[in-house]
Design an enzyme around this catalytic site. Structure first.
Site, PDB file in Angstrom:
ATOM      1  CE1 TYR A 135      -3.579  -2.577   0.658  1.00  0.00           C
ATOM      2  CE2 TYR A 135      -2.495  -3.059   2.737  1.00  0.00           C
ATOM      3  CZ  TYR A 135      -3.444  -3.363   1.790  1.00  0.00           C
ATOM      4  OH  TYR A 135      -4.263  -4.436   1.976  1.00  0.00           O
TER       5      TYR A 135
ATOM      6  CE1 TYR B  29      -8.922  -4.942   1.692  1.00  0.00           C
ATOM      7  CE2 TYR B  29      -8.678  -6.008   3.832  1.00  0.00           C
ATOM      8  CZ  TYR B  29      -8.175  -5.699   2.581  1.00  0.00           C
ATOM      9  OH  TYR B  29      -6.939  -6.147   2.211  1.00  0.00           O
TER      10      TYR B  29
ATOM     11  CE  LYS C 288      -6.124  -8.194   9.305  1.00  0.00           C
ATOM     12  NZ  LYS C 288      -7.259  -7.608   8.596  1.00  0.00           N
TER      13      LYS C 288
HETATM   14  C1  LIG Z   1      -7.427  -7.960   7.055  1.00  0.00           C
HETATM   15  C2  LIG Z   1      -8.685  -8.516   6.615  1.00  0.00           C
HETATM   16  C3  LIG Z   1      -8.740  -9.445   5.565  1.00  0.00           C
HETATM   17  C4  LIG Z   1      -7.528  -9.849   4.773  1.00  0.00           C
HETATM   18  O1  LIG Z   1      -6.587 -10.517   5.548  1.00  0.00           O
HETATM   19  P1  LIG Z   1      -5.079 -10.629   5.035  1.00  0.00           P
HETATM   20  O2  LIG Z   1      -4.430 -11.552   5.996  1.00  0.00           O
HETATM   21  O3  LIG Z   1      -4.533  -9.225   5.100  1.00  0.00           O
HETATM   22  O4  LIG Z   1      -5.118 -11.147   3.648  1.00  0.00           O
HETATM   23  C5  LIG Z   1      -9.973  -9.994   5.247  1.00  0.00           C
HETATM   24  N1  LIG Z   1     -11.078  -9.634   5.905  1.00  0.00           N
HETATM   25  C6  LIG Z   1     -11.069  -8.753   6.917  1.00  0.00           C
HETATM   26  C7  LIG Z   1     -12.345  -8.434   7.641  1.00  0.00           C
HETATM   27  C8  LIG Z   1      -9.883  -8.149   7.303  1.00  0.00           C
HETATM   28  O5  LIG Z   1      -9.870  -7.246   8.286  1.00  0.00           O
END
Ligand SMILES: *Cc1c(COP(=O)(O)O)cnc(C)c1O
Length: 423
Positions: free
Chosen positions: A12, A139, A262
């Site tokens: 980014y 997202y 995450k």
């Molecule tokens: C960060 C995020 C993703 C993508 O995860 P990555 O590990 O960065 O590919 C997908 N959905 C949500 C809700 C997110 O916050």
């Protein structure tokens, strides 16, 4: 300082004129130590992953012990204790309708897997259900399927022509509930919808946009009544972020598919899982090998990731951590109440351990100048805050101390002061 020729291409980032990235030497708890001897409080858990803070010895031990035993093994036709144990333990704490689990390695792949599962599962139903639905401005990641179900923005602009068409449902924020329900009702009438994907209770990248559990439950129920599969993207909300272990725990109707990543490994190893109900799983069972789910990644079920996730769960389920989640949530509420009177605060909201302040600023959107001003100011004050456009937020690791939280709040307040001065 301008580095036109950096060999590392950063995420980014417009590399032309990009300042040199800050070198980090080590981390401990909520604090990052820079190469040049400064400290930074990680108020955003390093892109929302680091729920137990940095350099946690318990996680480090679990990973190193596993690395000495088995670092990796092909996951088709093979299994191992870390994957087996993690599956069992996740199913114990996930919403009760979740019964099977598919491994991958990041949030975007967890979403790709969910979308592909939903499409394939629905392809066997007559009449065909092929269309996907998603909440507006969501997202879900940066791969093509994930981008397709996400909002269109400057981030997706070069690719928009390559993304598949998705029916967008308005986010049921306060005052828009009826509009969301009406739009959903209309979309469901067509009978061609395979699945509905959403970030439950809070849309992260959209700017920490919060909406109600009751209305989402109602929307899930409507989908169920039309045999539409529901996908809760809990990549951010999972593992305590919204005050409950999973956002879906606050729902009275449960999603069919859940995406997690995450916080899964406490921010130590890349790992993701997509979990499904028995119904979804059983739709792939067949005497025809061609009905299998043909998807996999080299690092599926990576033992190091699984060992880290198991250790992270130990830490998460410890009474002290649960208490900390409540404590942070309560402190956020108190601060939100206090700061909402600030002249530069347009809207203040909090959900669990997430607190967001929309700043009254001339331009909004991710690329606004506001973002740059805020980021630099906070860094110079020793706090890592990375706003989403004009939305300043914190999502701290659960080990954050009261003094560190005070410091974060102070810097948030002084950031807001900056905008009074500017006007
Ligand atoms: C960060 C995020 C993703 C993508 O995860 P990555 O590990 O960065 O590919 C997908 N959905 C949500 C809700 C997110 O916050």
């Amino acid at each position: 300082m301008v580095n036109l020729s950096s060999p590392i291409w950063q995420p980014y980032t417009q590399m032309k004129g990009a300042p040199r990235p800050i070198g980090i030497e080590r981390g401990e708890g909520a604090v990052l130590y820079t190469n040049d001897g400064r400290t930074l409080i990680d108020a955003i858990s390093s892109w929302w992953v680091n729920i137990h803070g940095h350099g946690h010895p318990y996680l480090a031990d679990a990973i190193s012990e596993q690395a000495r035993r088995l670092e990796h093994v092909i996951f088709a036709g093979f299994t191992h204790a870390p994957a087996e144990n993690l599956t069992r333990r996740l199913l114990e704490i996930l919403p009760e309708n979740q019964e099977h689990l598919f491994f991958s390695d990041n949030g975007s792949t967890a979403v790709e897997v969910a979308i592909k599962m939903a499409i394939q599962a629905q392809s066997r139903i007559q009449p065909a259900k092929t269309r996907l639905m998603a909440l507006e401005n969501g997202y879900h990641g940066d791969t093509f399927g994930a981008m397709s179900v996400s909002g269109r923005s400057v981030f997706t602009k070069p690719f928009n022509d390559y993304l598949f068409d998705v029916t967008k449902i308005p986010v049921p924020i306060k005052g828009h509930e009826q509009l969301a329900i009406e739009t959903l009702k209309k979309a469901l009438k067509a009978d061609d919808v395979a699945a509905f994907i959403f970030e439950p209770l809070i849309q992260g990248t959209a700017g920490m946009v919060i909406y109600d559990a009751d209305i989402l439950s109602q929307m899930i129920k409507m989908c169920r009544d039309h045999q539409v599969l529901t996908i809760a993207d809990e990549v951010m909300t999972g593992f305590g972020r919204t005050g409950t272990l999973f956002a879906s725990h606050q729902l009275s109707h449960l999603p069919d598919i859940i995406c997690l990543s995450k916080g899964l490994t406490g921010g130590s190893m890349p790992l993701a899982v997509t979990t499904v109900t028995a119904d979804v799983y059983q739709r792939f069972l067949s005497d025809d090998p061609a009905d299998a789910f043909f998807h996999g990644h080299s690092y599926c079920g990576n033992p190091l990731g699984c060992a880290a996730a198991l250790a992270s769960l130990d830490l998460l389920l410890d009474a002290k951590t649960i208490q900390q989640i409540d404590h942070i949530s309560r402190r956020h509420k108190v601060f939100a109440e206090r700061i909402s009177d600030h002249k530069s605060a347009k809207h203040v909201r909090s959900l669990g351990t997430i607190l967001a302040i929309e700043i009254e600023a001339p331009e909004s959107g991710y690329l606004s100048r506001v973002r740059h001003t805020i980021y630099q100011h906070a860094i110079s004050e020793g706090v890592l805050l990375r706003p989403l456009g004009n939305v300043l937020y914190t999502i701290p690791p659960y080990c954050i101390t009261d003094a560190q939280l005070d410091r974060i709040y102070d810097v948030m307040q002084s950031t807001l002061d900056l905008f009074i001065a500017e006007r």
